[in-house]
Design a protein around this motif. Sequence first.
Motif, short mmCIF file in Angstrom:
data_model
loop_
_atom_site.label_atom_id
_atom_site.label_comp_id
_atom_site.label_asym_id
_atom_site.label_seq_id
_atom_site.Cartn_x
_atom_site.Cartn_y
_atom_site.Cartn_z
N PHE A 130 0.84 -1.20 0.00
CA PHE A 130 0.00 0.00 0.00
C PHE A 130 0.87 1.24 0.00
CE2 PHE A 130 -2.40 -3.26 2.35
CZ PHE A 130 -3.59 -3.27 1.63
N GLU A 160 -2.74 5.56 1.48
CA GLU A 160 -3.90 4.67 1.40
C GLU A 160 -4.29 4.16 2.78
OE1 GLU A 160 -3.85 2.24 -2.56
OE2 GLU A 160 -1.81 2.20 -1.71
N ARG A 171 -7.37 1.86 3.37
CA ARG A 171 -7.20 0.53 2.79
C ARG A 171 -6.27 -0.34 3.64
NH1 ARG A 171 -5.02 0.21 -2.56
NH2 ARG A 171 -5.70 -1.94 -2.47
N SER A 205 -7.80 -1.22 7.15
CA SER A 205 -8.84 -2.24 7.00
C SER A 205 -8.24 -3.62 6.77
CB SER A 205 -9.76 -1.85 5.84
OG SER A 205 -10.71 -2.85 5.60
N TYR A 206 -7.22 -3.67 5.92
CA TYR A 206 -6.55 -4.94 5.62
C TYR A 206 -5.88 -5.51 6.87
CZ TYR A 206 -3.61 -8.41 3.37
OH TYR A 206 -3.02 -9.59 3.02
#
Length: 171
Positions: free
Chosen positions: A148, A152, A155, A158-159
């Motif tokens: 990433f 980001e 994103r 969350s990952y």
Amino acid sequence: MGKRCRIFQVVGYKNAGKTTLMEQLIAVLRNEGMVVSCLKHHGHGGAPAGSTDSDRFLLAGADGSSVEGDGVLKIVAKKREWTLAQLLQLQVLIDQPDVILVEGWKNAPYPKVVLLRDDGDWPLLELDHVQCAIDWGNNKEKRAFPVFGIDERQRYMSYMKKQILESGAYF
């Protein structure tokens, strides 16, 4: 030993954003109702002294936080050397956490995120158990795990949350 807890590492070289990322992960995991402890390796030589990143973790909402360097564990307990396994056991005993976020100990066998400040940091991607990387540059070289960009945040948070909650390693 009692309660099992998840372990997730944050690794990278100096000034890559490890402590800031740990603070963000604390908030996300606490929002999930988890008890979160942090363990930091003071890898800059010498014993930890004064105000440390472990204090920042407590201010960010961690239920417990310890830092180890040069055989000194800032709780404070001193012995010749501390292994990561001993420190994890101690953290479990003290806090009974759901998750221990570990900053440092690059070669430890736990799932980890790697922070990449510049191209010289890319060898860190060869470490075992890398779940994802966060790159300050714009290099999106193909890997078996996501890389990433630093911008980001939604994103990668969350990952990582999913990795920790669903497939984290246990201690």
